[in-house]
Design an enzyme around this catalytic site. Structure first.
Site, PDB file in Angstrom:
ATOM      1  N   GLU A  75       0.831  -1.208   0.000  1.00 46.83           N
ATOM      2  CA  GLU A  75       0.000   0.000   0.000  1.00 46.83           C
ATOM      3  C   GLU A  75       0.867   1.260   0.000  1.00 46.83           C
ATOM      4  OE1 GLU A  75      -0.948   1.984   3.959  1.00 46.83           O
ATOM      5  OE2 GLU A  75      -2.487   0.450   3.686  1.00 46.83           O
ATOM      6  N   ASP A 116      -6.071  -3.380  -2.267  1.00 47.09           N
ATOM      7  CA  ASP A 116      -6.096  -1.912  -2.300  1.00 47.09           C
ATOM      8  C   ASP A 116      -4.809  -1.378  -2.906  1.00 47.09           C
ATOM      9  OD1 ASP A 116      -4.632  -2.716  -0.022  1.00 47.09           O
ATOM     10  OD2 ASP A 116      -5.145  -0.901   1.088  1.00 47.09           O
TER      11      ASP A 116
END
Length: 391
Positions: free
Chosen positions: A61, A130
């Site tokens: 991330e 994500d």
């Protein structure tokens, strides 16, 4: 004399050709927060380091966000360093074949009594969707803005792999993003989902930019429902359960809290373009958060999403930076500015950690006009037009 004139002439012709084809190099806009992040959190070879952890971990991330910020800053050298480190260390050297591992860091020595030095490598190989979505999105956007086909191609292949490995068709919901390839389908009729993993501008642009990958239109539809249908009292949950024939319900594992994951839901909502589809309903959904900030002067660190009851702890400066664009989008600019000031004040008192820093780069960078998203979800950096005057 003729020989001396040739190089400048070639350079002028090259610049003229770039201008004619839209390839002219734009200047960067001043962004002190990004420069500070590079100096204090990003290694020379392109690794985002969470110094608060014993293993000095890097998560996928963080690499994804650094790529996005480098694009916003028109910092292609840093972009390439971050991309190369990510590919070489998290994706076994090939992002076309491997989704990046979620966590990398210091591995403790097997026998500390022998004085063996610790090694460095992947700590958790399960990818996180994500991060993967932001990487694919940013590569596609970098290809468009920097006119670099290799970025576009890599982002396109990565998006195809995400659709194949990190989405599933959920009955009654349609094709939906799973948080990762493994561990989020614990029973035949149960799935564990995360609303903060599906920024609607990112999902919309993937659907727009990749019409040949028809899955993304369905994923955009399910993502909108995941964001808007899981907050019964106006606070988004960190995690949520989806059950066949029953729909969304509270996730007992996370105690149905709104905390360090969900703070990004409000951030993504606040950065939707004014003419983006579904913006009004998304903003309205989280109005209780704005009311809480107005009443208390800070966002809550944790909220019970099943009752709407907030805990006693104040959210940190990163939380304030994350909610500020949302408050501004509601037209509550005084509240937004107060949260910007709170974020800056807390950062001056205590150096913010990795996560607070990225929330500040997103939220404050957006409010400072360094970038925005258009209705289709494409990013519009300030360096493509006029740089803002920073305060």
């Amino acid at each position: 004399m003729r020989r001396l004139l040739r190089p400048p002439l070639r350079a002028l012709l090259a610049v003229a050709a770039m201008v004619a084809t839209g390839h002219a190099l734009a200047s960067s806009c001043a962004w002190p927060d990004w420069e500070h992040f590079k100096q204090n959190t990003l290694s020379a070879d392109g690794r985002v380091i969470d110094a608060s952890t014993p293993q000095q971990v890097t998560v996928s991330e963080g690499q994804a966000y650094a790529l996005f910020f480098a694009l916003v800053a028109n910092d292609r050298a840093t972009f390439d360093r971050v991309l190369n480190w990510t590919q070489n260390n998290l994706a076994q050297g090939d992002l076309t074949q491997h989704l990046p591992a979620w966590q990398w860091g210091r591995q403790e020595a097997k026998d500390s009594n022998k004085g063996t030095a610790p090694t460095w490598g992947v700590l958790d190989s399960n990818p996180a969707s994500d991060a993967d979505l932001w990487i694919a999105y940013t590569l596609i956007e970098a290809g468009r803005l920097w006119h670099e086909r290799s970025y576009t191609a890599l982002g396109t292949v990565l998006a195809r792999n995400i659709a194949a490995r990190e989405t599933a068709v959920l009955p009654g919901l349609g094709r939906t993003v799973l948080p990762g390839p493994v561990g989020f389908h614990p029973q035949d009729d149960v799935w564990r989902l995360n609303p903060s993993y599906v920024p609607l501008q990112v999902m919309r642009q993937l659907a727009h930019a990749l019409p040949q990958q028809t899955e993304w239109k369905a994923v955009l539809d399910s993502s909108t429902k995941l964001v808007t249908d899981t907050a019964p009292h106006g606070f988004s949950p960190d995690w949520v359960i989806y059950r066949r024939d029953k729909g969304f319900g509270p996730d007992e594992q996370s105690k149905a809290e709104s905390a360090y994951n969900a703070i990004r839901v409000y951030l993504w909502a606040g950065m939707l373009a004014a003419d983006a589809p579904a913006r009004a309903s998304v903003l309205e959904k989280f109005a209780p958060l704005a009311d809480f900030v107005a009443a208390h002067g800070f966002p809550p660190e944790r909220v019970d999403t099943q009752t709407g009851t907030a805990g006693s702890n104040e959210g940190n400066g990163g939380f304030s930076a994350a909610v500020a664009p949302y408050l501004a989008a509601l037209g509550r600019r005084d509240l937004a500015q107060a949260q910007v000031q709170r974020s800056r004040t807390l950062a001056a008192q205590t150096a913010p950690g990795y996560y607070s820093q990225v929330l500040m780069l997103f939220g404050l960078g957006h409010l400072d006009g360094l970038y925005r998203f258009d209705a289709d979800g494409a990013v519009v950096p300030a360096w493509t037009s006029t740089c803002p005057a920073l305060h």
